[in-house]
Design a protein around this motif. Structure first.
Motif, PDB file in Angstrom:
ATOM      1  N   ASN A 169      -4.500   8.167  -3.044  1.00 48.96           N
ATOM      2  CA  ASN A 169      -4.687   9.405  -3.251  1.00 48.96           C
ATOM      3  C   ASN A 169      -5.239   9.450  -4.964  1.00 48.96           C
ATOM      4  O   ASN A 169      -4.617  10.367  -5.813  1.00 48.96           O
ATOM      5  CB  ASN A 169      -3.423  10.380  -3.314  1.00 48.96           C
ATOM      6  CG  ASN A 169      -3.108  10.823  -1.977  1.00 48.96           C
ATOM      7  OD1 ASN A 169      -3.883  11.000  -1.325  1.00 48.96           O
ATOM      8  ND2 ASN A 169      -1.974  11.373  -1.584  1.00 48.96           N
ATOM      9  N   ARG A 170      -5.891   8.592  -5.246  1.00 53.85           N
ATOM     10  CA  ARG A 170      -6.493   8.347  -6.538  1.00 53.85           C
ATOM     11  C   ARG A 170      -5.626   7.920  -7.629  1.00 53.85           C
ATOM     12  O   ARG A 170      -5.855   8.104  -8.729  1.00 53.85           O
ATOM     13  CB  ARG A 170      -7.511   9.747  -7.004  1.00 53.85           C
ATOM     14  CG  ARG A 170      -8.564  10.043  -6.085  1.00 53.85           C
ATOM     15  CD  ARG A 170      -9.252  11.275  -6.436  1.00 53.85           C
ATOM     16  NE  ARG A 170     -10.482  11.551  -5.647  1.00 53.85           N
ATOM     17  CZ  ARG A 170     -11.131  12.496  -5.701  1.00 53.85           C
ATOM     18  NH1 ARG A 170     -11.088  13.191  -6.864  1.00 53.85           N
ATOM     19  NH2 ARG A 170     -12.291  12.787  -5.069  1.00 53.85           N
ATOM     20  N   GLN A 171      -4.354   7.524  -7.246  1.00 53.04           N
ATOM     21  CA  GLN A 171      -3.529   7.188  -8.267  1.00 53.04           C
ATOM     22  C   GLN A 171      -2.725   5.864  -8.017  1.00 53.04           C
ATOM     23  O   GLN A 171      -2.701   5.439  -6.597  1.00 53.04           O
ATOM     24  CB  GLN A 171      -2.375   8.147  -8.354  1.00 53.04           C
ATOM     25  CG  GLN A 171      -2.511   9.286  -8.822  1.00 53.04           C
ATOM     26  CD  GLN A 171      -1.358  10.615  -8.972  1.00 53.04           C
ATOM     27  OE1 GLN A 171      -0.558  10.591  -7.828  1.00 53.04           O
ATOM     28  NE2 GLN A 171      -1.169  11.062 -10.113  1.00 53.04           N
ATOM     29  N   PRO A 172      -2.207   4.965  -8.933  1.00 54.99           N
ATOM     30  CA  PRO A 172      -1.865   3.691  -8.739  1.00 54.99           C
ATOM     31  C   PRO A 172      -0.665   3.857  -8.000  1.00 54.99           C
ATOM     32  O   PRO A 172       0.348   4.640  -8.436  1.00 54.99           O
ATOM     33  CB  PRO A 172      -1.667   3.089  -9.912  1.00 54.99           C
ATOM     34  CG  PRO A 172      -2.733   3.679 -10.706  1.00 54.99           C
ATOM     35  CD  PRO A 172      -2.881   5.193 -10.537  1.00 54.99           C
ATOM     36  N   LEU A 173      -0.442   3.263  -6.831  1.00 55.59           N
ATOM     37  CA  LEU A 173       0.614   3.269  -6.088  1.00 55.59           C
ATOM     38  C   LEU A 173       1.679   2.028  -6.387  1.00 55.59           C
ATOM     39  O   LEU A 173       3.047   2.383  -6.199  1.00 55.59           O
ATOM     40  CB  LEU A 173       0.567   3.421  -4.260  1.00 55.59           C
ATOM     41  CG  LEU A 173       1.671   3.555  -3.697  1.00 55.59           C
ATOM     42  CD1 LEU A 173       2.494   5.100  -3.771  1.00 55.59           C
ATOM     43  CD2 LEU A 173       1.398   3.445  -2.113  1.00 55.59           C
ATOM     44  N   ILE A 174       0.999   0.885  -6.332  1.00 57.36           N
ATOM     45  CA  ILE A 174       1.942  -0.212  -6.650  1.00 57.36           C
ATOM     46  C   ILE A 174       1.026  -1.090  -7.634  1.00 57.36           C
ATOM     47  O   ILE A 174      -0.142  -1.078  -7.333  1.00 57.36           O
ATOM     48  CB  ILE A 174       2.161  -1.106  -5.273  1.00 57.36           C
ATOM     49  CG1 ILE A 174       2.864  -0.197  -4.528  1.00 57.36           C
ATOM     50  CG2 ILE A 174       3.243  -2.345  -5.626  1.00 57.36           C
ATOM     51  CD1 ILE A 174       3.092  -0.802  -3.009  1.00 57.36           C
ATOM     52  N   ALA A 175       1.532  -1.929  -8.564  1.00 54.63           N
ATOM     53  CA  ALA A 175       0.961  -2.605  -9.352  1.00 54.63           C
ATOM     54  C   ALA A 175       1.472  -4.108  -9.139  1.00 54.63           C
ATOM     55  O   ALA A 175       2.729  -4.324  -9.107  1.00 54.63           O
ATOM     56  CB  ALA A 175       1.195  -2.435 -10.985  1.00 54.63           C
ATOM     57  N   ILE A 176       0.828  -4.973  -8.800  1.00 52.81           N
ATOM     58  CA  ILE A 176       1.111  -6.339  -8.312  1.00 52.81           C
ATOM     59  C   ILE A 176       0.592  -7.674  -8.942  1.00 52.81           C
ATOM     60  O   ILE A 176      -0.726  -7.503  -9.510  1.00 52.81           O
ATOM     61  CB  ILE A 176       0.983  -6.512  -6.686  1.00 52.81           C
ATOM     62  CG1 ILE A 176       1.527  -5.259  -6.046  1.00 52.81           C
ATOM     63  CG2 ILE A 176       1.364  -7.748  -6.292  1.00 52.81           C
ATOM     64  CD1 ILE A 176       1.148  -5.370  -4.516  1.00 52.81           C
ATOM     65  N   GLU A 177       1.406  -8.455  -9.308  1.00 53.64           N
ATOM     66  CA  GLU A 177       0.815  -9.789  -9.768  1.00 53.64           C
ATOM     67  C   GLU A 177       1.302 -10.882  -8.791  1.00 53.64           C
ATOM     68  O   GLU A 177       2.376 -10.942  -8.329  1.00 53.64           O
ATOM     69  CB  GLU A 177       1.488 -10.059 -10.984  1.00 53.64           C
ATOM     70  CG  GLU A 177       0.981 -11.589 -11.559  1.00 53.64           C
ATOM     71  CD  GLU A 177       1.282 -11.987 -12.813  1.00 53.64           C
ATOM     72  OE1 GLU A 177       0.686 -12.920 -13.602  1.00 53.64           O
ATOM     73  OE2 GLU A 177       2.517 -11.499 -13.583  1.00 53.64           O
ATOM     74  N   GLU A 178       0.300 -11.793  -8.293  1.00 53.99           N
ATOM     75  CA  GLU A 178       0.678 -12.802  -7.385  1.00 53.99           C
ATOM     76  C   GLU A 178      -0.015 -14.364  -8.154  1.00 53.99           C
ATOM     77  O   GLU A 178      -0.719 -14.128  -8.687  1.00 53.99           O
ATOM     78  CB  GLU A 178      -0.312 -12.611  -6.060  1.00 53.99           C
ATOM     79  CG  GLU A 178       0.076 -11.462  -4.974  1.00 53.99           C
ATOM     80  CD  GLU A 178      -0.798 -11.030  -4.019  1.00 53.99           C
ATOM     81  OE1 GLU A 178      -0.274 -10.272  -3.172  1.00 53.99           O
ATOM     82  OE2 GLU A 178      -2.089 -11.561  -3.872  1.00 53.99           O
ATOM     83  N   GLU A 230      -0.126   0.731 -16.723  1.00 59.99           N
ATOM     84  CA  GLU A 230      -0.782   0.180 -15.799  1.00 59.99           C
ATOM     85  C   GLU A 230      -0.771   1.131 -14.430  1.00 59.99           C
ATOM     86  O   GLU A 230      -1.708   1.351 -13.643  1.00 59.99           O
ATOM     87  CB  GLU A 230      -0.221  -1.135 -15.497  1.00 59.99           C
ATOM     88  CG  GLU A 230      -1.210  -1.847 -14.359  1.00 59.99           C
ATOM     89  CD  GLU A 230      -0.705  -3.380 -14.342  1.00 59.99           C
ATOM     90  OE1 GLU A 230      -1.276  -4.429 -13.933  1.00 59.99           O
ATOM     91  OE2 GLU A 230       0.563  -3.662 -14.759  1.00 59.99           O
ATOM     92  N   LEU A 231       0.349   2.038 -14.429  1.00 59.48           N
ATOM     93  CA  LEU A 231       0.658   2.814 -13.093  1.00 59.48           C
ATOM     94  C   LEU A 231       0.193   4.094 -13.507  1.00 59.48           C
ATOM     95  O   LEU A 231       0.186   5.020 -12.497  1.00 59.48           O
ATOM     96  CB  LEU A 231       2.016   2.695 -12.948  1.00 59.48           C
ATOM     97  CG  LEU A 231       2.541   1.448 -12.395  1.00 59.48           C
ATOM     98  CD1 LEU A 231       4.148   1.195 -12.158  1.00 59.48           C
ATOM     99  CD2 LEU A 231       2.000   1.110 -10.827  1.00 59.48           C
ATOM    100  N   GLY A 232      -0.151   4.719 -14.774  1.00 56.61           N
ATOM    101  CA  GLY A 232      -0.370   5.770 -15.131  1.00 56.61           C
ATOM    102  C   GLY A 232       0.802   6.521 -15.087  1.00 56.61           C
ATOM    103  O   GLY A 232       0.769   7.952 -14.755  1.00 56.61           O
ATOM    104  N   MET A 261      -7.032   1.070 -17.370  1.00 56.51           N
ATOM    105  CA  MET A 261      -7.108  -0.424 -16.993  1.00 56.51           C
ATOM    106  C   MET A 261      -8.306  -0.222 -15.810  1.00 56.51           C
ATOM    107  O   MET A 261      -8.065  -0.007 -15.165  1.00 56.51           O
ATOM    108  CB  MET A 261      -6.027  -1.277 -16.670  1.00 56.51           C
ATOM    109  CG  MET A 261      -6.274  -2.674 -16.364  1.00 56.51           C
ATOM    110  SD  MET A 261      -4.680  -3.622 -15.857  1.00 56.51           S
ATOM    111  CE  MET A 261      -3.731  -3.335 -17.010  1.00 56.51           C
ATOM    112  N   ARG A 262      -9.575  -1.046 -16.312  1.00 56.50           N
ATOM    113  CA  ARG A 262     -10.707  -1.160 -15.549  1.00 56.50           C
ATOM    114  C   ARG A 262     -10.577  -1.963 -14.666  1.00 56.50           C
ATOM    115  O   ARG A 262     -10.134  -3.329 -14.775  1.00 56.50           O
ATOM    116  CB  ARG A 262     -11.777  -1.268 -16.683  1.00 56.50           C
ATOM    117  CG  ARG A 262     -13.234  -1.301 -15.897  1.00 56.50           C
ATOM    118  CD  ARG A 262     -14.448  -1.605 -16.785  1.00 56.50           C
ATOM    119  NE  ARG A 262     -14.395  -2.875 -17.259  1.00 56.50           N
ATOM    120  CZ  ARG A 262     -15.059  -3.852 -16.521  1.00 56.50           C
ATOM    121  NH1 ARG A 262     -15.387  -3.665 -15.254  1.00 56.50           N
ATOM    122  NH2 ARG A 262     -15.136  -4.973 -16.897  1.00 56.50           N
TER     123      ARG A 262
END
Length: 516
Positions: free
Chosen positions: A169-178, A68-70, A1-2
């Protein structure tokens, strides 16, 4: 996801403003910030903000979340739903949903996250985790019943949503929607209007031999509703909805401003409305909602009847005006006919501008335990415009005998059915009405799917089924056991172009006009 660039986000915000109206500086900051939202809210409100956790559980990642989180679908993620609340007022400021892959969390970080009620930004700082935030989406979403309850706003009112990921560390740690309301975080005073749509059961007397014409019977509906908000501006600007909706609202707003000599205009955003030309009274609801919003904005008193004359509604049926004012089950007494000051010919409301809205001669609460099914086939819009005018001219006056039988059904079966909570009597009257007077003309003008629906819904157990106004929406009334009727509606629609099916109730109150 860009991730979105600053240019991408600027373009998206411009697009959002075309749909929801101009956004305040703080709204734009909340959509675009790459810092702590909690800190921003505390600075904006001047009050501490608390995190109230509504859901906290470990669940397997679905394919969308995994992408989204890989991570792999099925991997364990922490699913967290929180509200950011103003501790002084108790108001929910932000509703947030987050997903965190447990495999990427250090034990101490995971413990704090699972303890809940701690802002994520503070957890990151506590554990000295170097991270950055990348925004992936910003959009408008409607308020469903759950979110409308949390924010204490109207159902379908527009919400602003943004999605972002915290990268470590170049990785998604958390995906959030507000998510937050489009009317929040703005210093401008707004007026929000929530108006019912309506079923129009029938016109009563399209013969006119007694010196009156029209007359109507209808029911206010809880959903769909017309929801719009307005704020002062120099001119008239309308956002949301389709082209025809915006045109209707703009015309009504200009007519109101001109008639009352208002010192300014309004920026109006339409959040929701029943479809145009489907038989649910969206034109009247939109016009009266716009007029009422301007009156409230500028502190002018005007009755609903006065506004109806200003915006050109109520010239044939008074049901839309009456349900806007008071909701419920309504009977109007029509207009004087063939005399000075009265109507001189048979014509629909849209072609009867300048005619006084008819008097309401009976109004009753509609039973709240009765369910109402609305079925709108995708078979074109209902009869309107020049075609509607031509049908009035071709088929009026209707035979006096049918008018008499129709009035007998309404007076001695339909209305007593409502008052005495007699669903069978009410439904029987509705079924008979489809074969009498001008309603018979309206039904005959429909595509084949409409009579098929009328028959199928009654066969499936509805007490009564009818065509609302000039359609094509068909309604069915029953008790709590409407599953079979819903199934029958979908079965008829399958293979005939489909359509919309809504199970709703009556609304026994009129439009809600409130300042925020």
């Amino acid at each position: 996801m860009r991730p979105l660039s600053s240019g991408d986000l600027s373009r998206i915000i411009t697009d959002l403003e075309r749909e929801a109206g101009s956004l305040s500086p703080l709204q734009k900051v909340l959509l675009g910030t790459d810092g702590s939202v909690t800190n921003l809210l505390e600075m904006a409100t001047g009050h501490p903000v608390e995190v109230v956790t509504r859901v906290q559980e470990v669940r397997p990642a679905d394919p969308e979340t995994a992408a989204e989180l890989g991570v792999e679908p099925g991997d364990a993620v922490n699913y967290r739903v929180v509200e950011l609340r103003d501790t002084l007022t108790g108001e929910t400021l932000i509703y947030a949903v987050s997903f965190t892959p447990l495999q990427r969390l250090a034990p101490d970080f995971r413990d704090d996250l699972l303890r809940a009620d701690i802002p994520i930004g503070r957890i990151l700082r506590r554990h000295r985790i170097e991270s950055r935030r990348e925004i992936t989406d910003a959009r408008i979403v409607p308020a469903d019943p759950h979110l409308s309850s949390i924010f204490r706003i109207h159902r379908q009112q527009a919400l602003l949503s943004r999605k972002y990921r915290i990268i470590h560390n170049r990785q998604p740690l958390i995906a959030i929607e507000e998510i937050f309301p489009s009317t929040a975080f703005s210093e401008e005073r707004r007026v929000i209007v929530n108006a019912p749509s309506r079923i129009h059961i029938t016109l009563l007397d399209m013969n006119g031999s007694l010196g009156r014409v029209d007359g109507g019977v209808g029911i206010a509906l809880d959903h769909p509703a017309t929801v719009l908000d307005a704020r002062k501006s120099a001119g008239i600007a309308v956002y949301g909805g389709d082209d025809e909706t915006r045109l209707r609202v703009a015309e009504a707003a200009r007519a109101t401003a001109d008639s009352l000599s208002l010192p300014g205009g309004a920026e109006i955003t339409v959040h929701d409305a029943a479809g145009q030309h489907v038989g649910l009274g969206s034109g009247t609801a939109l016009a009266l909602a716009a007029g009422s919003a301007l009156c409230r904005l500028y502190g002018r008193d005007a009755t609903v009847r006065d506004l109806a004359k200003v915006v050109g509604r109520g010239g044939t049926s008074g049901i839309g005006t009456a349900v806007f004012e008071q909701g419920g089950f309504v009977l109007d007494g029509g207009h004087r006919f063939g005399v000075p000051g009265g109507k001189q010919d048979f014509r629909p409301s849209a072609a009867s501008r300048g005619t006084e809205p008819p008097p309401v001669v009976a109004r009753h609460a509609f039973p709240e335990d009765w369910r109402i099914l609305l079925v709108t086939p995708h078979a074109g819009t209902g009869v309107h415009g020049a075609t509607e005018v031509d049908l009035f001219r071709a088929h009026c006056p209707v035979p006096l005998g049918e008018v008499r039988e129709l009035c007998h059904e309404v007076l001695m079966r339909l209305i007593p059915g409502v008052i005495e909570h007699d669903l069978d009597a009410f439904g029987t009257a509705v079924n008979r009405i489809q074969h009498l007077g001008f309603k018979k003309v309206e039904v005959a003008a429909q595509p084949p799917v409409v009579p098929a629906l009328l028959e199928a819904l009654v066969d499936a157990g509805a007490a009564g089924a009818g065509l609302s106004s000039f359609g094509p929406t068909v309604y069915a009334v029953g008790d709590t056991g409407m599953d079979g009727v819903v199934g029958a509606a979908r079965e008829v629609l399958d293979g005939r172009g489909g359509g919309a099916v809504i199970l709703t109730r009556a609304r026994n109150t009129g439009a809600d006009v409130a300042g925020v």
